[in-house]
Design a protein around this motif. Sequence first.
Motif, PDB file in Angstrom:
ATOM      1  N   ASP A   1       0.843  -1.209   0.000  1.00 37.35           N
ATOM      2  CA  ASP A   1       0.000   0.000   0.000  1.00 37.35           C
ATOM      3  C   ASP A   1       0.873   1.252   0.000  1.00 37.35           C
ATOM      4  OD1 ASP A   1      -2.406  -1.413   0.085  1.00 37.35           O
ATOM      5  OD2 ASP A   1      -2.397  -1.506   2.275  1.00 37.35           O
ATOM      6  N   GLY A   2       1.932   1.207   0.804  1.00 38.95           N
ATOM      7  CA  GLY A   2       2.837   2.355   0.868  1.00 38.95           C
ATOM      8  C   GLY A   2       3.495   2.632  -0.469  1.00 38.95           C
ATOM      9  N   TRP A   3       3.970   1.588  -1.135  1.00 46.18           N
ATOM     10  CA  TRP A   3       4.602   1.771  -2.441  1.00 46.18           C
ATOM     11  C   TRP A   3       3.607   2.264  -3.483  1.00 46.18           C
ATOM     12  CZ3 TRP A   3       9.407   2.617  -2.798  1.00 46.18           C
ATOM     13  CH2 TRP A   3      10.327   1.972  -1.987  1.00 46.18           C
ATOM     14  N   VAL A   4       2.360   1.800  -3.378  1.00 45.04           N
ATOM     15  CA  VAL A   4       1.313   2.296  -4.295  1.00 45.04           C
ATOM     16  C   VAL A   4       1.115   3.793  -4.100  1.00 45.04           C
ATOM     17  CG1 VAL A   4      -1.166   2.230  -4.794  1.00 45.04           C
ATOM     18  CG2 VAL A   4       0.108   0.096  -4.554  1.00 45.04           C
ATOM     19  N   LEU A   5       1.038   4.223  -2.838  1.00 41.61           N
ATOM     20  CA  LEU A   5       0.861   5.648  -2.551  1.00 41.61           C
ATOM     21  C   LEU A   5       2.038   6.464  -3.076  1.00 41.61           C
ATOM     22  CD1 LEU A   5      -0.565   5.554   1.101  1.00 41.61           C
ATOM     23  CD2 LEU A   5      -1.813   6.083  -1.000  1.00 41.61           C
ATOM     24  N   LEU A   6       3.254   5.961  -2.869  1.00 40.00           N
ATOM     25  CA  LEU A   6       4.440   6.676  -3.361  1.00 40.00           C
ATOM     26  C   LEU A   6       4.476   6.693  -4.887  1.00 40.00           C
ATOM     27  CD1 LEU A   6       7.221   5.442  -0.894  1.00 40.00           C
ATOM     28  CD2 LEU A   6       6.033   7.648  -0.902  1.00 40.00           C
ATOM     29  N   GLY A   7       4.016   5.606  -5.521  1.00 43.99           N
ATOM     30  CA  GLY A   7       3.951   5.569  -6.978  1.00 43.99           C
ATOM     31  C   GLY A   7       2.958   6.569  -7.528  1.00 43.99           C
ATOM     32  N   VAL A   8       1.789   6.651  -6.879  1.00 44.00           N
ATOM     33  CA  VAL A   8       0.781   7.632  -7.296  1.00 44.00           C
ATOM     34  C   VAL A   8       1.323   9.050  -7.094  1.00 44.00           C
ATOM     35  CG1 VAL A   8      -1.530   8.551  -6.807  1.00 44.00           C
ATOM     36  CG2 VAL A   8      -1.158   6.088  -6.837  1.00 44.00           C
ATOM     37  N   PHE A   9       2.045   9.252  -5.990  1.00 38.13           N
ATOM     38  CA  PHE A   9       2.633  10.567  -5.720  1.00 38.13           C
ATOM     39  C   PHE A   9       3.615  10.960  -6.819  1.00 38.13           C
ATOM     40  CE2 PHE A   9       6.101  13.089  -3.748  1.00 38.13           C
ATOM     41  CZ  PHE A   9       5.367  14.227  -3.451  1.00 38.13           C
ATOM     42  N   ALA A  10       4.473  10.017  -7.226  1.00 35.82           N
ATOM     43  CA  ALA A  10       5.431  10.292  -8.304  1.00 35.82           C
ATOM     44  C   ALA A  10       4.697  10.637  -9.598  1.00 35.82           C
ATOM     45  CB  ALA A  10       6.345   9.085  -8.511  1.00 35.82           C
ATOM     46  N   ALA A  11       3.603   9.909  -9.872  1.00 33.60           N
ATOM     47  CA  ALA A  11       2.824  10.170 -11.093  1.00 33.60           C
ATOM     48  C   ALA A  11       2.168  11.546 -11.039  1.00 33.60           C
ATOM     49  CB  ALA A  11       1.764   9.081 -11.273  1.00 33.60           C
ATOM     50  N   VAL A  12       1.618  11.898  -9.872  1.00 36.32           N
ATOM     51  CA  VAL A  12       0.969  13.204  -9.716  1.00 36.32           C
ATOM     52  C   VAL A  12       1.977  14.333  -9.885  1.00 36.32           C
ATOM     53  CG1 VAL A  12      -0.149  14.744  -8.039  1.00 36.32           C
ATOM     54  CG2 VAL A  12      -0.935  12.397  -8.281  1.00 36.32           C
ATOM     55  N   MET A  13       3.147  14.182  -9.272  1.00 38.02           N
ATOM     56  CA  MET A  13       4.175  15.211  -9.394  1.00 38.02           C
ATOM     57  C   MET A  13       4.648  15.343 -10.841  1.00 38.02           C
ATOM     58  SD  MET A  13       4.478  16.678  -6.556  1.00 38.02           S
ATOM     59  CE  MET A  13       5.833  17.702  -7.110  1.00 38.02           C
ATOM     60  N   GLY A  14       4.841  14.200 -11.506  1.00 38.75           N
ATOM     61  CA  GLY A  14       5.263  14.238 -12.902  1.00 38.75           C
ATOM     62  C   GLY A  14       4.241  14.923 -13.782  1.00 38.75           C
ATOM     63  N   TRP A  15       2.973  14.605 -13.540  1.00 38.26           N
ATOM     64  CA  TRP A  15       1.888  15.230 -14.317  1.00 38.26           C
ATOM     65  C   TRP A  15       1.824  16.727 -14.046  1.00 38.26           C
ATOM     66  CZ3 TRP A  15      -2.676  17.547 -12.459  1.00 38.26           C
ATOM     67  CH2 TRP A  15      -3.621  17.859 -13.444  1.00 38.26           C
ATOM     68  N   SER A  16       1.949  17.115 -12.781  1.00 35.46           N
ATOM     69  CA  SER A  16       1.878  18.535 -12.413  1.00 35.46           C
ATOM     70  C   SER A  16       3.025  19.322 -13.043  1.00 35.46           C
ATOM     71  CB  SER A  16       1.920  18.696 -10.888  1.00 35.46           C
ATOM     72  OG  SER A  16       0.828  18.064 -10.278  1.00 35.46           O
ATOM     73  N   ILE A  17       4.220  18.729 -13.001  1.00 36.50           N
ATOM     74  CA  ILE A  17       5.382  19.406 -13.591  1.00 36.50           C
ATOM     75  C   ILE A  17       5.216  19.553 -15.099  1.00 36.50           C
ATOM     76  CG2 ILE A  17       7.854  19.163 -14.045  1.00 36.50           C
ATOM     77  CD1 ILE A  17       7.986  17.746 -11.256  1.00 36.50           C
ATOM     78  N   TYR A  18       4.723  18.481 -15.745  1.00 30.94           N
ATOM     79  CA  TYR A  18       4.497  18.523 -17.197  1.00 30.94           C
ATOM     80  C   TYR A  18       3.479  19.600 -17.556  1.00 30.94           C
ATOM     81  CZ  TYR A  18       2.617  17.169 -21.736  1.00 30.94           C
ATOM     82  OH  TYR A  18       2.162  17.195 -23.030  1.00 30.94           O
ATOM     83  N   GLN A  19       2.375  19.639 -16.796  1.00 25.97           N
ATOM     84  CA  GLN A  19       1.341  20.648 -17.044  1.00 25.97           C
ATOM     85  C   GLN A  19       1.879  22.052 -16.815  1.00 25.97           C
ATOM     86  OE1 GLN A  19      -1.967  20.300 -18.102  1.00 25.97           O
ATOM     87  NE2 GLN A  19      -1.386  18.188 -18.555  1.00 25.97           N
ATOM     88  N   GLY A  20       2.707  22.204 -15.760  1.00 25.83           N
ATOM     89  CA  GLY A  20       3.249  23.523 -15.456  1.00 25.83           C
ATOM     90  C   GLY A  20       4.202  24.023 -16.521  1.00 25.83           C
ATOM     91  N   ILE A  21       5.070  23.118 -17.013  1.00 24.73           N
ATOM     92  CA  ILE A  21       6.029  23.515 -18.046  1.00 24.73           C
ATOM     93  C   ILE A  21       5.323  23.781 -19.370  1.00 24.73           C
ATOM     94  CG2 ILE A  21       7.992  22.684 -19.420  1.00 24.73           C
ATOM     95  CD1 ILE A  21       8.925  21.184 -16.925  1.00 24.73           C
ATOM     96  N   LYS A  22       4.296  22.986 -19.650  1.00 27.57           N
ATOM     97  CA  LYS A  22       3.568  23.099 -20.901  1.00 27.57           C
ATOM     98  C   LYS A  22       2.653  24.310 -20.927  1.00 27.57           C
ATOM     99  CE  LYS A  22      -0.292  20.721 -22.998  1.00 27.57           C
ATOM    100  NZ  LYS A  22      -1.111  19.492 -22.969  1.00 27.57           N
ATOM    101  N   GLY A  23       2.088  24.669 -19.755  1.00 29.14           N
ATOM    102  CA  GLY A  23       1.090  25.737 -19.700  1.00 29.14           C
ATOM    103  C   GLY A  23       1.698  27.114 -19.568  1.00 29.14           C
TER     104      GLY A  23
END
Length: 325
Positions: free
Chosen positions: A128-150
Amino acid sequence: MLMAIGAIILGLVLLVWSADKFVEGAAATAKHLGMPTLLIGMVIIGFGTSAPELAVSAMAASDGNPGLALGNGYGSNITNIALIVGLTALIAPIAVHSQVIRKELPLLVVLTLIAGAQLLDGELSRLDGWVLLGVFAAVMGWSIYQGIKGKSDPIAEGIDAELISHPMPMKNAIIWLVVGLILLIVSSRILVWGAITIAQALGISDLVIGLTIVAIGTSLPELASALAAVKKNEHDLILGNILGSGIFNTLAVVGLAATIQPLSVDPEVLYRDWTLMLGLTIALLVMGFGITGWRRLISRVDGVLLLTAYIAYTGYLFSTVVSAA
């Protein structure tokens, strides 16, 4: 007992101060290395304001105190929304402008639902912990991509102005980065020892200590940031810090604690603490968007409602302690 109380006070003061210095050093170092401002805001400053929660929950998990680790993560989210947003809105209604924030509110609701699903079996395993950390990495990656793109965002603009107005030489930045990190670890150790000692002496569960005293203490950076943002009329920074911290606490803080040591979950965490955390997140979503459309304001009335919810919840927690004594 007096030594434990002193440890909590000393630990909290040192924790907040060291987190602030760590963020200053990390942000200035990143700026010298040419990191984009938006990335500094999302990753370094977002991490920095939640660094106390991360350090305390990791330390509590490694010491075999799952209640304190989980209570600190969820309690900080409850404190951030109900107490800090409520108090800030009562001082001055919070206008909502940033497109980033409009996306983060629904996202936090979804992430809270994912966290709740993991609690159903009464345990947060390492998986469960690794799933949460994986989702966190995905969210951060998505946020950074959106921020750089926008386009540029008010949050990034505010951070850029702060870094320019308060420049720090590279040598000083690295020193504060290292010193802040070391003191962050030391202060969290002091705080956890004091909290556990008091809980054992008074017969209070470490979960309740984590949800109240420790959660309020580790949320002090968010409170300080919110009050400073009110004075500067930078409302995007208020909600940006709170929502970013909420995402960080739900995913990274609890996730890291579970990977260090699987956490047993008492039933009341799901039906009482998680339910309130979800309810407050949805309430914030409704307050921001409004019933019929985008309202762009969290009013003083909303602030009173949030503060009332926090007082009632805290009062209920302490009433259960008294009745159990």
